[in-house]
Design a protein around this motif. Sequence first.
Motif, PDB file in Angstrom:
ATOM      1  N   LYS A   1      12.640 -20.599 -32.068  1.00  0.00           N
ATOM      2  CA  LYS A   1      11.473 -21.379 -32.474  1.00  0.00           C
ATOM      3  C   LYS A   1      10.407 -20.538 -33.190  1.00  0.00           C
ATOM      4  O   LYS A   1       9.451 -21.090 -33.726  1.00  0.00           O
ATOM      5  CB  LYS A   1      10.840 -22.054 -31.259  1.00  0.00           C
TER       6      LYS A   1
ATOM      7  N   ASN B   1       5.282 -21.660 -24.549  1.00  0.00           N
ATOM      8  CA  ASN B   1       4.112 -22.486 -24.210  1.00  0.00           C
ATOM      9  C   ASN B   1       2.875 -22.005 -24.942  1.00  0.00           C
ATOM     10  O   ASN B   1       2.073 -22.812 -25.424  1.00  0.00           O
ATOM     11  CB  ASN B   1       3.864 -22.447 -22.696  1.00  0.00           C
TER      12      ASN B   1
ATOM     13  N   SER C   1       3.147 -22.951 -28.709  1.00  0.00           N
ATOM     14  CA  SER C   1       3.202 -24.393 -28.958  1.00  0.00           C
ATOM     15  C   SER C   1       1.844 -25.064 -28.761  1.00  0.00           C
ATOM     16  O   SER C   1       1.540 -26.085 -29.378  1.00  0.00           O
ATOM     17  CB  SER C   1       4.234 -25.060 -28.041  1.00  0.00           C
TER      18      SER C   1
END
Length: 333
Positions: A85, A324, A327
Motif C-alpha cells: 500500500k 493505520n 491511512s
Amino acid sequence: MRGLFYFIAFIILVLFSVYIYILISNIRSVKWFNAPSQEGKFASGDGRKIYYRIKGKSGPVVVIINSIGSSQAEWWTIQNEVAQKCRVITIDRPGYGWSISESANISASGYAEILDMILKFEKIKKSIYIVANGTGMLYARYYCATHASRVSGALFTNPFPLSYSEWMDAIKGIDECPDMIETAKKMQYRASKGLYRLMSPFRGYRLDRRYKRHIIEHYSKTEHYNTMQNELSQLDNIIAEIETAGKFPSIPLRVLYPAGESLIRDFVRKGINEYSARQLGRAYQELSADVMTLSQYSSSTEVEGAGEHIHLAKPKIVIEEIINMVSKTYKKA
C-alpha cells in the motif's frame, strides 16, 4: 604417558578446529560484503555511497530508521507487507552493510542529508512518514524538527528516552549493567569468533528465513562494531544537534513500548542478572515516558509479549500501526 599424549593431541585438534572455523567465518564475511545484495541499490553523492532498499510503487512514502548497530534487513519482512500500500525505504547508514562515507563524522544532520539524497534520487517530493526503532528515533527527531513540512507522521518503537543523561546515570547506578559501548565491545568479540553463525544475535526471536543470512552476516562483520562504538560515542553531539534543531512538529506520533516482563527477559538473555534487569526495566519505563511529550498528538501502546525488538517479536502489529498511521493522514499529492 600414552593417555597424556592423546589428551594433548585432542586439545591441539580442538584449537586447530576453532582456528579453521574462525578463518572460514572471516572469509565468508569478506566474500559476502564484496558482492552487494541485489535486494537493494545505491545512491551516491557528497562523498557518500549509501545502500538502501525501496519497495512499493505508489502511495504514501514510509522511511524506516533502524537503531544504532542494527541491520536494515531486520525490517524487510515488515517492509514487504507495507509495500503493498506504500513505498517503503530502509537504509544502512555509513559504516554498516555496503554503505560508506569519506568522512568518519557521524551526526544527525549528516543522516538528514543522506535521507534527502535518497528522496531526491528516487524523485520523491511528497511528504513522508517516519518509523524509527530504539536509538534510531534520535535521527528521526532531528529530521522531523528540521523538515517539519516534509513529515506527516511518525511511529517510534521501543523509543530511546529523551533524557539521555538520566538514562546513562540509571545504567551506571545498576550493578553488572554494561553501558551501550561495553555491550558493543562484547558483541564485537563474539563476532570475531564467528559465534553469530552458531547462535542468533537475537536469542528468543525468530528471524525470517528469507533474510536471516543478511542479518547474520551483518552481525558477524567485526568492522560494524567499530562504527557502532563511534556512533555511540557521538551521542552527546547528536543530542546537542537535536536540542538546537527546534521543536518536534505537531504531527501524529504513535509510540509502541515493550511489555515490562518481556523486556526484562531480553535483558537477562544479554547476561544481566534478574535483579539488575528489573531495575533497568523500571528505569526504562519511567524515563522513556517522556517521549510522549514530543507532540500534542501523541498516543502509545504497550505491546504485550514483545521485548526490546518489537519489530521482530510482533511484526504484524507494527505493520498494522504503519498502515493505520498513513491511512488516517495521507492525502494524494
